[in-house]
Design an enzyme around this catalytic site. Sequence first.
Site, PDB file in Angstrom:
ATOM      1  N   ASP A   1      13.980  11.031  37.703  1.00  0.00           N
ATOM      2  CA  ASP A   1      14.309   9.605  37.760  1.00  0.00           C
ATOM      3  C   ASP A   1      15.555   9.367  38.610  1.00  0.00           C
ATOM      4  O   ASP A   1      15.950   8.220  38.829  1.00  0.00           O
ATOM      5  CB  ASP A   1      14.444   8.992  36.357  1.00  0.00           C
ATOM      6  CG  ASP A   1      15.580   9.587  35.567  1.00  0.00           C
ATOM      7  OD1 ASP A   1      16.228  10.542  36.047  1.00  0.00           O
ATOM      8  OD2 ASP A   1      15.841   9.084  34.446  1.00  0.00           O
TER       9      ASP A   1
ATOM     10  N   ASP B   1       9.261  12.822  35.120  1.00  0.00           N
ATOM     11  CA  ASP B   1      10.442  12.425  34.335  1.00  0.00           C
ATOM     12  C   ASP B   1      10.181  11.062  33.695  1.00  0.00           C
ATOM     13  O   ASP B   1       9.982  10.071  34.418  1.00  0.00           O
ATOM     14  CB  ASP B   1      11.632  12.335  35.306  1.00  0.00           C
ATOM     15  CG  ASP B   1      12.954  12.654  34.655  1.00  0.00           C
ATOM     16  OD1 ASP B   1      12.962  12.995  33.461  1.00  0.00           O
ATOM     17  OD2 ASP B   1      13.983  12.570  35.355  1.00  0.00           O
TER      18      ASP B   1
ATOM     19  N   LYS C   1       9.318  15.295  31.150  1.00  0.00           N
ATOM     20  CA  LYS C   1      10.707  15.557  30.722  1.00  0.00           C
ATOM     21  C   LYS C   1      11.264  14.296  30.082  1.00  0.00           C
ATOM     22  O   LYS C   1      10.994  13.189  30.548  1.00  0.00           O
ATOM     23  CB  LYS C   1      11.570  15.959  31.922  1.00  0.00           C
ATOM     24  CG  LYS C   1      13.030  16.236  31.542  1.00  0.00           C
ATOM     25  CD  LYS C   1      13.812  16.890  32.662  1.00  0.00           C
ATOM     26  CE  LYS C   1      14.387  15.919  33.667  1.00  0.00           C
ATOM     27  NZ  LYS C   1      15.319  14.927  33.109  1.00  0.00           N
TER      28      LYS C   1
ATOM     29  N   GLU D   1      15.032  12.819  27.977  1.00  0.00           N
ATOM     30  CA  GLU D   1      16.466  13.105  27.807  1.00  0.00           C
ATOM     31  C   GLU D   1      16.889  12.945  26.351  1.00  0.00           C
ATOM     32  O   GLU D   1      16.485  11.991  25.682  1.00  0.00           O
ATOM     33  CB  GLU D   1      17.295  12.153  28.679  1.00  0.00           C
ATOM     34  CG  GLU D   1      17.130  12.411  30.162  1.00  0.00           C
ATOM     35  CD  GLU D   1      18.092  11.587  31.019  1.00  0.00           C
ATOM     36  OE1 GLU D   1      18.975  10.896  30.465  1.00  0.00           O
ATOM     37  OE2 GLU D   1      17.936  11.637  32.245  1.00  0.00           O
TER      38      GLU D   1
ATOM     39  N   GLU E   1      22.572  19.933  31.611  1.00  0.00           N
ATOM     40  CA  GLU E   1      23.280  19.297  32.720  1.00  0.00           C
ATOM     41  C   GLU E   1      24.765  19.124  32.388  1.00  0.00           C
ATOM     42  O   GLU E   1      25.126  18.579  31.329  1.00  0.00           O
ATOM     43  CB  GLU E   1      22.658  17.925  33.045  1.00  0.00           C
ATOM     44  CG  GLU E   1      23.388  17.221  34.194  1.00  0.00           C
ATOM     45  CD  GLU E   1      22.616  16.061  34.810  1.00  0.00           C
ATOM     46  OE1 GLU E   1      21.450  15.845  34.443  1.00  0.00           O
ATOM     47  OE2 GLU E   1      23.204  15.372  35.669  1.00  0.00           O
TER      48      GLU E   1
HETATM   49  O1  KIV Z   1      16.194  13.088  37.435  1.00  0.00           O
HETATM   50  C1  KIV Z   1      16.653  14.172  37.828  1.00  0.00           C
HETATM   51  O2  KIV Z   1      16.720  14.462  39.019  1.00  0.00           O
HETATM   52  C2  KIV Z   1      17.139  15.106  36.814  1.00  0.00           C
HETATM   53  C3  KIV Z   1      17.849  16.332  37.294  1.00  0.00           C
HETATM   54  C4  KIV Z   1      19.241  15.993  37.681  1.00  0.00           C
HETATM   55  C5  KIV Z   1      17.788  17.412  36.291  1.00  0.00           C
HETATM   56  O3  KIV Z   1      16.978  14.865  35.655  1.00  0.00           O
END
Ligand code: KIV
Length: 294
Positions: free
Chosen positions: A49, A88, A118, A120, A187
């Site tokens: 994202d 994401d 993914k 968070e 991160e």
């Molecule tokens: O969205 C993204 O690029 C990320 C990375 C920084 C791990 O979550």
Amino acid sequence: MSIPAGKLPLPELLAMKRRGDKIVMVTAYDAPGARFAEDAGIDVILVGDTAAMVVLGHGGTTPVTVDEMLFLTRTVSRQVHRPIVVGDLPFGSYETSDEDAVRTAVRFVKEGGADIVKLEGAGPMVSRARAIVEAGIPVMGHVGLTPQSATMLGGFKTQGRTAEAAQRIVDGAKELEAAGCCSLVLEAVPSPVAARVTRELSLPTIGIGAGADCDGQVLVYHDLLGLSEGHLPRFVKRYANLSAEIRDALTAYAAEVRSGAFPERQHTYAMPEEEQAAFESVSSGDGGEHDQRG
Ligand code: KIV
């Protein structure tokens, strides 16, 4: 779900951790980026994202929508064969309930062609991760600095710098593993914290600003290629300076168009001589009798 021939099987990430082979992940958001990543032998492509910032020009990751992320994820996934593609889940698309999380994750697999999704955070997000895994979709967790909640975290800051905060990260990581996550992004956390998570969990950890002990590393495509401008986090290493090359090329192009140096003979099409002669011997035939407009 059938696995296309040549695709890196998901259990291979775990096998790589066990063998001590580093996992290489990079973000990509379009077809050329995806092809370059595959050609370079990248194992995992994250359609992150961060697209909100590096592609769409927002100041943070929260504005990007599900439809925008699906468009980018689909573009990447149809280009590549071997790398695992991670979609994401954008801010607002999974936090509200387990049902919303599963619904969004299903879209990323069906419409986006993602192999993994993914999300968070730990805490309440552990239940979201579990629900998605129970729906049959592999989940990559993400703890430490979670940009979607940067405001709550006090900005884009290193996380886990006190013993207590570090322990919270380790506990959250363990809960995500227990919920069935297949891997975990760490991160902007101090290296000893990432090293402990990597040692104590069986799932592979992918670090970004988390030191060398993680099982793999990820960087944002635009950062590592020198396409991002302005302040960059300390953890970024630039492997090229493509902004400068692109600016130089565009400046040269503009100058050549203005001076008439471009296009040259080799950039233009000819016609057979007799056809050209015939063409040039006849007037356009409009006789100036067309309607006057404007
Ligand atoms: O969205 C993204 O690029 C990320 C990375 C920084 C791990 O979550």
